[in-house]
Design a protein around this motif. Sequence first.
Motif, PDB file in Angstrom:
ATOM      1  N   MET A   1      -5.465  -1.535   5.563  1.00  0.00           N
ATOM      2  CA  MET A   1      -4.425  -2.152   6.388  1.00  0.00           C
ATOM      3  C   MET A   1      -4.810  -2.141   7.862  1.00  0.00           C
ATOM      4  SD  MET A   1      -0.372  -1.445   6.350  1.00  0.00           S
ATOM      5  CE  MET A   1       0.752  -2.583   7.125  1.00  0.00           C
TER       6      MET A   1
ATOM      7  N   ARG B   1     -12.877  -0.136  10.618  1.00  0.00           N
ATOM      8  CA  ARG B   1     -12.497   1.126   9.980  1.00  0.00           C
ATOM      9  C   ARG B   1     -11.882   0.870   8.606  1.00  0.00           C
ATOM     10  NH1 ARG B   1      -7.890   4.618  12.846  1.00  0.00           N
ATOM     11  NH2 ARG B   1      -6.696   2.764  12.257  1.00  0.00           N
TER      12      ARG B   1
ATOM     13  N   PHE C   1      -7.837   6.481  15.874  1.00  0.00           N
ATOM     14  CA  PHE C   1      -7.545   7.893  16.124  1.00  0.00           C
ATOM     15  C   PHE C   1      -8.042   8.248  17.527  1.00  0.00           C
ATOM     16  CE2 PHE C   1      -8.383   7.751  11.443  1.00  0.00           C
ATOM     17  CZ  PHE C   1      -7.053   7.851  11.073  1.00  0.00           C
TER      18      PHE C   1
ATOM     19  N   LEU D   1       7.150   6.041   3.083  1.00  0.00           N
ATOM     20  CA  LEU D   1       6.985   7.159   4.026  1.00  0.00           C
ATOM     21  C   LEU D   1       8.049   7.158   5.117  1.00  0.00           C
ATOM     22  CD1 LEU D   1       3.120   7.218   4.560  1.00  0.00           C
ATOM     23  CD2 LEU D   1       4.499   8.676   3.091  1.00  0.00           C
TER      24      LEU D   1
ATOM     25  N   LEU E   1       3.212   2.287   1.810  1.00  0.00           N
ATOM     26  CA  LEU E   1       3.474   2.926   3.099  1.00  0.00           C
ATOM     27  C   LEU E   1       4.980   2.940   3.388  1.00  0.00           C
ATOM     28  CD1 LEU E   1       1.121   4.022   4.638  1.00  0.00           C
ATOM     29  CD2 LEU E   1       1.200   2.055   6.174  1.00  0.00           C
TER      30      LEU E   1
ATOM     31  N   GLU F   1       0.254   7.097  10.465  1.00  0.00           N
ATOM     32  CA  GLU F   1       0.219   5.983   9.514  1.00  0.00           C
ATOM     33  C   GLU F   1      -1.194   5.445   9.357  1.00  0.00           C
ATOM     34  OE1 GLU F   1       3.241   3.117  10.476  1.00  0.00           O
ATOM     35  OE2 GLU F   1       4.666   4.242   9.242  1.00  0.00           O
ATOM     36  N   ALA F   2      -1.960   5.462  10.455  1.00  0.00           N
ATOM     37  CA  ALA F   2      -3.361   5.040  10.345  1.00  0.00           C
ATOM     38  C   ALA F   2      -4.078   5.908   9.326  1.00  0.00           C
ATOM     39  CB  ALA F   2      -4.045   5.136  11.712  1.00  0.00           C
ATOM     40  N   GLY F   3      -3.788   7.200   9.338  1.00  0.00           N
ATOM     41  CA  GLY F   3      -4.404   8.120   8.386  1.00  0.00           C
ATOM     42  C   GLY F   3      -3.974   7.842   6.959  1.00  0.00           C
ATOM     43  N   TYR F   4      -2.658   7.713   6.753  1.00  0.00           N
ATOM     44  CA  TYR F   4      -2.174   7.438   5.398  1.00  0.00           C
ATOM     45  C   TYR F   4      -2.739   6.129   4.878  1.00  0.00           C
ATOM     46  CZ  TYR F   4       1.178  11.265   5.609  1.00  0.00           C
ATOM     47  OH  TYR F   4       1.746  12.502   5.683  1.00  0.00           O
ATOM     48  N   ALA F   5      -2.771   5.100   5.748  1.00  0.00           N
ATOM     49  CA  ALA F   5      -3.236   3.791   5.306  1.00  0.00           C
ATOM     50  C   ALA F   5      -4.706   3.832   4.903  1.00  0.00           C
ATOM     51  CB  ALA F   5      -3.011   2.746   6.399  1.00  0.00           C
ATOM     52  N   LEU F   6      -5.461   4.782   5.464  1.00  0.00           N
ATOM     53  CA  LEU F   6      -6.874   4.909   5.090  1.00  0.00           C
ATOM     54  C   LEU F   6      -7.037   5.643   3.769  1.00  0.00           C
ATOM     55  CD1 LEU F   6      -9.139   5.918   8.089  1.00  0.00           C
ATOM     56  CD2 LEU F   6      -9.204   3.842   6.730  1.00  0.00           C
TER      57      LEU F   6
ATOM     58  N   ASN G   1       0.828  -1.214   0.000  1.00  0.00           N
ATOM     59  CA  ASN G   1       0.000   0.000   0.000  1.00  0.00           C
ATOM     60  C   ASN G   1       0.860   1.262   0.000  1.00  0.00           C
ATOM     61  OD1 ASN G   1       0.910  -0.233   2.618  1.00  0.00           O
ATOM     62  ND2 ASN G   1      -1.051   0.254   3.581  1.00  0.00           N
TER      63      ASN G   1
ATOM     64  N   PHE H   1      -2.884  -2.762  11.540  1.00  0.00           N
ATOM     65  CA  PHE H   1      -1.509  -2.762  12.027  1.00  0.00           C
ATOM     66  C   PHE H   1      -1.340  -3.719  13.204  1.00  0.00           C
ATOM     67  CE2 PHE H   1       0.271   0.954   9.764  1.00  0.00           C
ATOM     68  CZ  PHE H   1      -0.886   1.406   9.177  1.00  0.00           C
TER      69      PHE H   1
ATOM     70  N   ARG I   1      -4.008   3.438  -1.678  1.00  0.00           N
ATOM     71  CA  ARG I   1      -4.335   3.144  -0.275  1.00  0.00           C
ATOM     72  C   ARG I   1      -5.832   3.105  -0.031  1.00  0.00           C
ATOM     73  NH1 ARG I   1      -0.130   7.519   1.142  1.00  0.00           N
ATOM     74  NH2 ARG I   1       1.800   6.426   0.662  1.00  0.00           N
TER      75      ARG I   1
ATOM     76  N   ASN J   1      -4.483   1.158  16.263  1.00  0.00           N
ATOM     77  CA  ASN J   1      -4.122   2.575  16.167  1.00  0.00           C
ATOM     78  C   ASN J   1      -5.323   3.428  15.781  1.00  0.00           C
ATOM     79  OD1 ASN J   1      -4.390   1.708  13.581  1.00  0.00           O
ATOM     80  ND2 ASN J   1      -2.392   2.380  12.865  1.00  0.00           N
TER      81      ASN J   1
END
Lengths: 252, 302
Positions: free
Chosen positions: A88, A161, A96, A55, A52, B189-194, A50, A90, A83, A94
Motif C-alpha cells: 500500500m 518500499r 519511517f 485497526l 488495515l 500504519e506504514a509498518g502494518y501495511a508492510l 489489506n 498512502f 499485508r 510515510n
Amino acid sequence: MDKIRVENLNAWFGFMHVLKNINLSFKEKYISAIIGPSGCGKTTLLRCFNRLHELSPGARVEGKIFLDDLNIYEKDVDPVIVRRRIGMVFQRPNLFSNMTIYDNVIAGYILNNKRLSKAEKDEIVEGSLRLAGIWEEVKNRLREYPSSLSGGQQQRVCIARALAVQPEVLLMDEPTSALDPISTYRIEETIRELKKEVTIIIVTHNMQQAARVSDETVFMYLGEVIEIGPTAEIFTNPKKKLTEEYITGKFG
Amino acid sequence: MSKNIGDKIFKGLAIFASLLLILLVISLFLSLVIYSIPSIKKFGFKFLIDKIWDPVADKYGALPAIYGTLVTSFLALLIAFPISIGIAIFISELAPIFLKRLFSFIIELLGAIPSLIYGMWGLFVLAPLVQLKIGPFIQKILGFLPFFQGYPMGVGYLTAGIILSIMIIPTISSLSREILMAVPIDQREAGYALGMTKWEVISKVVLGNARSGIFAAGILGLGRALGEAVAVTMVIGNFHDISISLFSPGVTITSVIINQFAEATGELKLSALMELALILFLTTFLIMGFARYYILKRIVKE
Ligand SMILES: Nc1ncnc2c1ncn2[C@@H]1O[C@H](COP(=O)(O)OP(=O)(O)O)[C@@H](O)[C@H]1O
Ligand SMILES: [Mg+2]
C-alpha cells in the motif's frame, strides 16, 4: 482472471455505515481506478483490501474479499500474511523517519528473509528504487534520512518500499494529491510501467488522473458502488445518470 | 498602534522573566562557589579523592559521597529503565482503554507520593526484605561477583538503589508513555501495511521513532535519582566508606549534607558541605547538558 473479488462487503466506523454491500472484482495486472466525491468511502474500501480498516478504533467489517481463492476475512487468516501480499502507498508519504532511505526500502523485505547478504540487499534496494523511477535521484543519498527528500521523492521511495516485498497487488490512496504536477506526472509514468509487474488499484479524486492511467474505473457514491467498467466507457459513455453527472462536474 | 505597545510590553516581560531565570541559576552557582572557597583552598583537588570525613580533626573528603551517589543512581536507572519502558509500552500500545487510564493514574499517584514516605517504607519494609530475602537470594545466584560479597545488612547501596528506582519509575514511564503515544499513527500504519506484526511495529517503528525521547526520559530519571535526598538518607546506612559490594552501607552527597548540615558549626565543615553541593550541582548540570546535546544532534540528523 480476477485477482481480487469483493462479495457483499460492509464496513462501519462505530455506528456509521461507511461501505454498503459492495460487490466488485479487479482483474490481474490491470490498473483499476476508484473515483468518487470525498467521503464516499474510497479510502475505507482500499483499507479493507489489506485489512488495515480493522485497526481503526471502532471499525468493523463484514463480507468476503477473495485474493485469488483465499477469502482474506476467513477466521484463520493472519492479516500479516495478507499485508505481505498486498502493498500500500498512502495519501501522504510515510517513510519511517528514524530509518535511512536504504533501510526504509529494505524494511519490509527483511521481515520474512532474515539472513541476507549485503549484496543481496543492495540488489533489492536498487531494483525497487529503479522500478519506482527514483534510483538516479537517490543512489548517492541512500544513507540519508527521508526528511532530506522532497515530498514527491519521498512518495516514490514509498512506492519502492512497497514494491521491494514483491506484492501481488499494489493499493494506492490518492498517491499524488499532496504533490506538484511534475512529481504527479512522474508517478503516473511509474504506475503505467508497473502494470507489467503487479495488479494496481488506485484511489483518486482527480478524474483526469483516472482517465490517464487506468484500464478500469469504479465510481462510488455515499458508500455504494454505482458503476464499474472500462475507463474509456465510464468517461465517454457512462450507463448511470449519477456517474455522468459526476464525470461532467455537476457535483463533486 | 496600541496593539504594538501591548506586543512590546509582553515581549519585555518575557525577556525579563527569562533573564530572571538565568540570574537565579548564576547566583545559585556563585553562592555555592563562594561558600566552597575555604574548603577548596584547604583541600584542593584532594577533596575529590579523599575518603576521610572527620569533623573532630576538621578533615574532609568527598569520595565516598560521590561514589555512593553515582552507584545508587546508576543502579536505580539500571533497574528502573527497562521496567519503565515496559510500563510505557504496555500503557501506550497494548492495554485496553480502561487499563490505560488506570495505570496512568497509578503512575501519577506514585510520582506524587512524598519521598519521606518512600524512605519510611524503605526502612521498615524494604530493608528487612533485602536483609532476609532479596540479599540472600541474589547471593545464592550471583554471589561469585564482587558486587555481592559480605553479609546484607538491610540498609546500603542496594536498598537505596531499589528505593530510588521505585521513585524514578513514575518519571521515566510517564514521560516515555507520552513520547510513545506521540509517534504518529501514519508511521505505525506504514509498518502494518508492510506486513509487520504488532511486536515488529512496536520494536522497529514506535521505539525506533521514540528512542531519543526515551533516552531523555532516562536521563531525567537519573537526574532525579542524583538529587534525591530524604529517602536515600533513610536507607543508605550513613557509613563513610567505599565498598564495591552493594550490600554494604555507604553515604551519598545528599545524605551527608542532610545529616551534617544542622550541626555544621565550624566554617570549614560548612564549606566542605557547600563544596559537596557544588559537585552535585555540576554533575547534574553536566549530565543534563550531555543529554540535551545528544538529543539535539539526533534530531538534527533525522
Ligand atoms: N477514522 C475514522 N473514524 C470515523 N469515521 C471515519 C474515519 N475515517 C473516515 N471516516 C468516515 O467514513 C466515511 C468514508 O471515509 P473515506 O473512506 O475516508 O472516504 P474517501 O476516501 O472517499 O474520502 C466518511 O464519512 C468519513 O467521515
Ligand atoms: Mg480518502
